[in-house]
Design a protein around this motif. Sequence first.
Motif, PDB file in Angstrom:
ATOM      1  N   VAL A  28     -18.779  -1.352 -39.786  1.00 24.09           N
ATOM      2  CA  VAL A  28     -19.013  -2.703 -39.260  1.00 24.09           C
ATOM      3  C   VAL A  28     -18.447  -2.825 -37.850  1.00 24.09           C
ATOM      4  O   VAL A  28     -19.119  -3.347 -36.943  1.00 24.09           O
ATOM      5  CB  VAL A  28     -18.416  -3.779 -40.190  1.00 24.09           C
ATOM      6  N   LEU A  29     -17.224  -2.351 -37.637  1.00 23.31           N
ATOM      7  CA  LEU A  29     -16.615  -2.451 -36.312  1.00 23.31           C
ATOM      8  C   LEU A  29     -17.415  -1.657 -35.274  1.00 23.31           C
ATOM      9  O   LEU A  29     -17.646  -2.129 -34.162  1.00 23.31           O
ATOM     10  CB  LEU A  29     -15.160  -1.988 -36.358  1.00 23.31           C
ATOM     11  N   GLN A  30     -17.866  -0.468 -35.640  1.00 22.91           N
ATOM     12  CA  GLN A  30     -18.669   0.338 -34.719  1.00 22.91           C
ATOM     13  C   GLN A  30     -20.005  -0.341 -34.420  1.00 22.91           C
ATOM     14  O   GLN A  30     -20.482  -0.323 -33.281  1.00 22.91           O
ATOM     15  CB  GLN A  30     -18.900   1.733 -35.302  1.00 22.91           C
ATOM     16  N   THR A  31     -20.594  -0.962 -35.427  1.00 28.00           N
ATOM     17  CA  THR A  31     -21.875  -1.641 -35.234  1.00 28.00           C
ATOM     18  C   THR A  31     -21.677  -2.913 -34.403  1.00 28.00           C
ATOM     19  O   THR A  31     -22.527  -3.247 -33.567  1.00 28.00           O
ATOM     20  CB  THR A  31     -22.544  -1.929 -36.590  1.00 28.00           C
ATOM     21  N   LEU A  32     -20.564  -3.601 -34.612  1.00 28.36           N
ATOM     22  CA  LEU A  32     -20.252  -4.756 -33.757  1.00 28.36           C
ATOM     23  C   LEU A  32     -20.134  -4.311 -32.301  1.00 28.36           C
ATOM     24  O   LEU A  32     -20.621  -4.990 -31.400  1.00 28.36           O
ATOM     25  CB  LEU A  32     -18.938  -5.422 -34.193  1.00 28.36           C
ATOM     26  N   ALA A  33     -19.474  -3.178 -32.075  1.00 29.15           N
ATOM     27  CA  ALA A  33     -19.308  -2.672 -30.707  1.00 29.15           C
ATOM     28  C   ALA A  33     -20.661  -2.423 -30.046  1.00 29.15           C
ATOM     29  O   ALA A  33     -20.789  -2.574 -28.830  1.00 29.15           O
ATOM     30  CB  ALA A  33     -18.464  -1.403 -30.708  1.00 29.15           C
TER      31      ALA A  33
END
Length: 131
Positions: A28-33
């Motif tokens: 999720v954090l990588q996709t948010l980035a």
Amino acid sequence: MRFPLFVEAVSRRAELPTEQAATISRAVLQTLADRITGAEAADLAAQLPDEIGTYLVGSPEEGGAGGPVTFLRRVADRAGVDPAVAEVGTRAVLGTLRDTVTVGEFQDLVAQLPKGFDAMVDPIPRPPYDH
């Protein structure tokens, strides 16, 4: 909050095993980035421990556009889970982020997400009204 505590909170919220919650949190954090500006990613990462914030750093990958369905598909692919698990996990990660960073920073994050994300983000609590 260290990454293990963040993952524990995600695990409780999503009712997922800790290892799967960790994998989904990273996804999720990588996709948010991929979805937010570099400046916003840096602002968000600054309010998170280095361990968590490092997942927000990097160059956006192809496919950063699209709505919630595309976002969930990317999370599912990155985490190696089905879309339903990705959705539950994404909601848990966003809820944990909301509790971890300042209200203003969370509002800045949500403002950069496409309109369809409203359903995945619990409302930001408002202070009680004083008479």
